[in-house]
Write a protein that holds these residues in place. Sequence first.
Motif, PDB file in Angstrom:
ATOM      1  N   VAL A 210      -4.479  -6.026   4.943  1.00  0.00           N
ATOM      2  CA  VAL A 210      -5.613  -5.332   5.345  1.00  0.00           C
ATOM      3  C   VAL A 210      -6.237  -5.034   4.174  1.00  0.00           C
ATOM      4  CG1 VAL A 210      -5.478  -2.742   5.747  1.00  0.00           C
ATOM      5  CG2 VAL A 210      -3.674  -3.783   6.275  1.00  0.00           C
ATOM      6  N   MET A 211      -7.189  -5.216   4.872  1.00  0.00           N
ATOM      7  CA  MET A 211      -8.454  -5.617   3.592  1.00  0.00           C
ATOM      8  C   MET A 211      -9.664  -3.967   3.537  1.00  0.00           C
ATOM      9  SD  MET A 211     -10.061  -8.776   2.823  1.00  0.00           S
ATOM     10  CE  MET A 211     -11.102  -8.109   0.891  1.00  0.00           C
ATOM     11  N   SER A 221       4.629  -7.905   6.351  1.00  0.00           N
ATOM     12  CA  SER A 221       4.458  -7.836   8.707  1.00  0.00           C
ATOM     13  C   SER A 221       4.224  -6.458   9.376  1.00  0.00           C
ATOM     14  CB  SER A 221       6.546  -8.250   9.254  1.00  0.00           C
ATOM     15  OG  SER A 221       7.150  -6.640   8.152  1.00  0.00           O
ATOM     16  N   PRO A 222       4.079  -6.923  10.259  1.00  0.00           N
ATOM     17  CA  PRO A 222       3.298  -5.462  10.546  1.00  0.00           C
ATOM     18  C   PRO A 222       4.649  -4.351  11.009  1.00  0.00           C
ATOM     19  CG  PRO A 222       3.170  -8.333  12.538  1.00  0.00           C
ATOM     20  CD  PRO A 222       4.092  -8.091  11.248  1.00  0.00           C
ATOM     21  N   ASP A 223       6.202  -4.792  11.442  1.00  0.00           N
ATOM     22  CA  ASP A 223       7.059  -3.594  10.916  1.00  0.00           C
ATOM     23  C   ASP A 223       6.531  -2.878   9.727  1.00  0.00           C
ATOM     24  OD1 ASP A 223       8.871  -1.982  11.499  1.00  0.00           O
ATOM     25  OD2 ASP A 223      10.094  -3.677  10.632  1.00  0.00           O
ATOM     26  N   GLU A 224       6.648  -4.019   8.382  1.00  0.00           N
ATOM     27  CA  GLU A 224       6.296  -3.187   6.881  1.00  0.00           C
ATOM     28  C   GLU A 224       5.165  -2.231   6.977  1.00  0.00           C
ATOM     29  OE1 GLU A 224       7.884  -6.738   4.764  1.00  0.00           O
ATOM     30  OE2 GLU A 224       6.660  -5.799   4.046  1.00  0.00           O
ATOM     31  N   LEU A 225       4.538  -2.688   7.468  1.00  0.00           N
ATOM     32  CA  LEU A 225       2.486  -1.818   7.306  1.00  0.00           C
ATOM     33  C   LEU A 225       2.667  -1.006   8.103  1.00  0.00           C
ATOM     34  CD1 LEU A 225       0.154  -4.284   7.046  1.00  0.00           C
ATOM     35  CD2 LEU A 225       1.271  -3.146   5.914  1.00  0.00           C
ATOM     36  N   TYR A 226       3.289  -0.442   9.380  1.00  0.00           N
ATOM     37  CA  TYR A 226       3.337   0.387   9.965  1.00  0.00           C
ATOM     38  C   TYR A 226       4.665   1.029   9.532  1.00  0.00           C
ATOM     39  CZ  TYR A 226       3.299   3.947  13.955  1.00  0.00           C
ATOM     40  OH  TYR A 226       2.682   4.238  15.199  1.00  0.00           O
ATOM     41  N   SER A 227       5.872   0.873   9.371  1.00  0.00           N
ATOM     42  CA  SER A 227       6.979   1.715   8.817  1.00  0.00           C
ATOM     43  C   SER A 227       6.555   2.084   6.963  1.00  0.00           C
ATOM     44  CB  SER A 227       8.402   1.371   8.989  1.00  0.00           C
ATOM     45  OG  SER A 227       8.094   1.022  10.311  1.00  0.00           O
ATOM     46  N   TRP A 228       5.943   1.559   6.470  1.00  0.00           N
ATOM     47  CA  TRP A 228       6.106   1.566   5.089  1.00  0.00           C
ATOM     48  C   TRP A 228       4.213   1.731   4.423  1.00  0.00           C
ATOM     49  CZ3 TRP A 228       9.904   4.133   2.957  1.00  0.00           C
ATOM     50  CH2 TRP A 228      10.616   4.021   3.247  1.00  0.00           C
ATOM     51  N   PRO A 229       3.359   2.130   5.450  1.00  0.00           N
ATOM     52  CA  PRO A 229       2.477   1.623   4.234  1.00  0.00           C
ATOM     53  C   PRO A 229       2.200   2.772   3.248  1.00  0.00           C
ATOM     54  CG  PRO A 229       2.170   3.717   6.075  1.00  0.00           C
ATOM     55  CD  PRO A 229       3.477   3.440   5.674  1.00  0.00           C
ATOM     56  N   ARG A 230       1.410   1.774   2.394  1.00  0.00           N
ATOM     57  CA  ARG A 230       1.089   2.463   1.179  1.00  0.00           C
ATOM     58  C   ARG A 230      -0.183   3.418   0.824  1.00  0.00           C
ATOM     59  NH1 ARG A 230       2.764  -2.943  -1.875  1.00  0.00           N
ATOM     60  NH2 ARG A 230       1.069  -2.913  -1.949  1.00  0.00           N
ATOM     61  N   THR A 231      -1.474   2.988   1.541  1.00  0.00           N
ATOM     62  CA  THR A 231      -1.961   3.696   1.052  1.00  0.00           C
ATOM     63  C   THR A 231      -2.789   4.805   2.427  1.00  0.00           C
ATOM     64  OG1 THR A 231      -3.800   2.612   1.936  1.00  0.00           O
ATOM     65  CG2 THR A 231      -3.090   2.403  -0.379  1.00  0.00           C
ATOM     66  N   GLU A 232      -2.961   6.185   1.949  1.00  0.00           N
ATOM     67  CA  GLU A 232      -3.827   6.558   3.154  1.00  0.00           C
ATOM     68  C   GLU A 232      -4.401   5.599   3.730  1.00  0.00           C
ATOM     69  OE1 GLU A 232      -5.538  10.194   2.023  1.00  0.00           O
ATOM     70  OE2 GLU A 232      -6.640  10.428   3.902  1.00  0.00           O
ATOM     71  N   PHE A 233      -5.637   4.881   3.625  1.00  0.00           N
ATOM     72  CA  PHE A 233      -6.017   4.410   4.243  1.00  0.00           C
ATOM     73  C   PHE A 233      -5.255   3.462   5.698  1.00  0.00           C
ATOM     74  CE2 PHE A 233      -8.344  -0.313   6.003  1.00  0.00           C
ATOM     75  CZ  PHE A 233      -9.918   0.620   6.280  1.00  0.00           C
ATOM     76  N   VAL A 234      -4.630   2.630   5.442  1.00  0.00           N
ATOM     77  CA  VAL A 234      -3.431   2.137   6.006  1.00  0.00           C
ATOM     78  C   VAL A 234      -3.327   2.866   7.013  1.00  0.00           C
ATOM     79  CG1 VAL A 234      -1.396  -0.023   5.757  1.00  0.00           C
ATOM     80  CG2 VAL A 234      -3.308  -0.296   3.565  1.00  0.00           C
ATOM     81  N   ASP A 351      12.780  11.927   8.822  1.00  0.00           N
ATOM     82  CA  ASP A 351      13.105  11.109   8.555  1.00  0.00           C
ATOM     83  C   ASP A 351      12.258   9.840   8.883  1.00  0.00           C
ATOM     84  OD1 ASP A 351      14.438  11.621   5.743  1.00  0.00           O
ATOM     85  OD2 ASP A 351      16.821  10.420   6.878  1.00  0.00           O
ATOM     86  N   GLY A 352      11.469  11.156  10.437  1.00  0.00           N
ATOM     87  CA  GLY A 352      10.645   9.989  10.921  1.00  0.00           C
ATOM     88  C   GLY A 352       9.612   9.766   9.922  1.00  0.00           C
ATOM     89  N   PRO A 353       8.842  11.029   9.803  1.00  0.00           N
ATOM     90  CA  PRO A 353       7.779  10.844   8.349  1.00  0.00           C
ATOM     91  C   PRO A 353       7.362   9.990   7.460  1.00  0.00           C
ATOM     92  CG  PRO A 353       8.051  12.934   9.615  1.00  0.00           C
ATOM     93  CD  PRO A 353       8.945  11.802   9.822  1.00  0.00           C
ATOM     94  N   VAL A 354       6.816   9.560   6.606  1.00  0.00           N
ATOM     95  CA  VAL A 354       7.181   8.550   5.724  1.00  0.00           C
ATOM     96  C   VAL A 354       5.484   8.922   4.667  1.00  0.00           C
ATOM     97  CG1 VAL A 354       5.020   6.640   6.159  1.00  0.00           C
ATOM     98  CG2 VAL A 354       7.132   5.917   4.772  1.00  0.00           C
ATOM     99  N   VAL A 355       6.504   9.257   2.913  1.00  0.00           N
ATOM    100  CA  VAL A 355       5.863   9.483   1.909  1.00  0.00           C
ATOM    101  C   VAL A 355       4.996   8.530   1.397  1.00  0.00           C
ATOM    102  CG1 VAL A 355       5.714  10.343  -0.825  1.00  0.00           C
ATOM    103  CG2 VAL A 355       8.020  11.761   1.141  1.00  0.00           C
ATOM    104  N   ILE A 356       3.994   8.533   1.256  1.00  0.00           N
ATOM    105  CA  ILE A 356       2.662   7.677   1.140  1.00  0.00           C
ATOM    106  C   ILE A 356       2.467   8.006  -0.336  1.00  0.00           C
ATOM    107  CG2 ILE A 356       2.011   6.971   3.566  1.00  0.00           C
ATOM    108  CD1 ILE A 356      -0.947   8.687   2.818  1.00  0.00           C
ATOM    109  N   VAL A 357       1.526   6.902  -0.777  1.00  0.00           N
ATOM    110  CA  VAL A 357       1.000   6.990  -2.593  1.00  0.00           C
ATOM    111  C   VAL A 357       0.100   8.009  -2.408  1.00  0.00           C
ATOM    112  CG1 VAL A 357      -0.080   5.863  -4.529  1.00  0.00           C
ATOM    113  CG2 VAL A 357       1.594   4.922  -3.367  1.00  0.00           C
ATOM    114  N   LYS A 358      -0.186   8.584  -2.982  1.00  0.00           N
ATOM    115  CA  LYS A 358      -1.098   9.750  -3.452  1.00  0.00           C
ATOM    116  C   LYS A 358      -1.951   9.296  -4.193  1.00  0.00           C
ATOM    117  CE  LYS A 358      -1.364  14.084  -4.768  1.00  0.00           C
ATOM    118  NZ  LYS A 358      -0.804  15.683  -3.265  1.00  0.00           N
ATOM    119  N   GLU A 359      -3.442   9.055  -3.515  1.00  0.00           N
ATOM    120  CA  GLU A 359      -4.565   8.363  -4.408  1.00  0.00           C
ATOM    121  C   GLU A 359      -5.387   9.438  -4.850  1.00  0.00           C
ATOM    122  OE1 GLU A 359      -6.808   5.507  -0.251  1.00  0.00           O
ATOM    123  OE2 GLU A 359      -5.134   6.663   0.067  1.00  0.00           O
TER     124      GLU A 359
END
Length: 360
Positions: A210-211, A221-234, A351-359
Amino acid sequence: MNEVNRELILTNVSRRYGNVVAVQDVSFSVAHGEIVAVLGPSGSGKTTVLNMVGGQLQPSSGDIRIGGKSIAGLPPEKIDAATVFQDYALFPHLNVLDNVGFGPRMRSVSRSEAAKKAMECLSLVGLSEYGDRKVTQLSGGQRQRVATARALAVEPAILLMDEPLGALDRQIRLRLQDELSALLRRLEVTTLLVTHDQTEAFAMADRIAVMHNGRLEQIGSPDELYSWPRTEFVSTFLGGGTILEARAAQRSSHGSVRAETVIGSFNCRVNCDVPEGASLRVLVRPEHVSLQPAGTSEVSDLKNGQVANVLNNGEATRTTVRFGDVTIESLQLGWRQMAQGDAIDALIKRDGPVVIVKEG
Ligand code: ADP
Ligand code: MG
């Protein structure tokens, strides 16, 4: 295809145009036979990355390796890659067979060898009957297949595709996504695919890079990005959802943390240790929110919301709900009887929602 190393590696690659940084410090690799999609909005640097791999552009800094060898300073014709462009860039004065045989001919293969290779590649894309046609007499989907066959005919180490299906109708696009990715997997073609279309990346790629603003935000992988997005943008570029500010009600344990938000508390997934009281950002996807009429259930996480909008298509019900200033989306299977203005409570999947990195 013959046994050569067809791995692509980008290391700290940047490209500037004067003051504009089109691509900044991008590093990732595409394994032999892997399909990696470069996904991002318009202007995020996707085409610039692709053109640096193809040799149409030189990086300002960093290194690109194909099969272990740096391509620094090489012109496109010396790079073992072939590109399929969005507009196909076929030769209008040549028929289909000669378009596909063009690459092999340029590589000093005899006319009959080139025709044989071209026929083979045309049959791979289901167009063996079309060799004599003028390319101007083909549909958009057929032109795209010819462009793919033409790229495959030179047996490139790396196949580059820039929005290859962008000009096609939805139906043919969906069909070609399936057909093309199946073909590339069968032939074990190492592929870098540029797209701004999330569903296309999900349908075709083994991994997605993702750029955003010239930077690589996350690759997985698509699953990783969807389940564990690291940033708000992703998290919002791939799928919908609401991001809420929260506070950890207690220390996290076993990958789970209770998040307190202004509209209620619920449990979230987390992949690092979080101390009690830590401030968090949590992503709530629509499919994690189920709705019920206000006051009808003992168990609810968010209370006294108001339905702002309902979209029913028979298959699923997509609802926008307001809890004070906060708007949440819900996606539930089937037809749910609801109307604008209804008072509702919401249950958040544990445990549906996921914690993402604070930007920032
Ligand atoms: P994408 O393919 O993701 O839409 P591009 O790689 O084409 O994005 O462009 C990335 C950024 O670089 C954009 O901001 C674009 O305006 C800029 N850019 C691209 N080509 C040039 C150029 N030749 N001169 C100046 N800026 C450019
Ligand atoms: Mg582009």
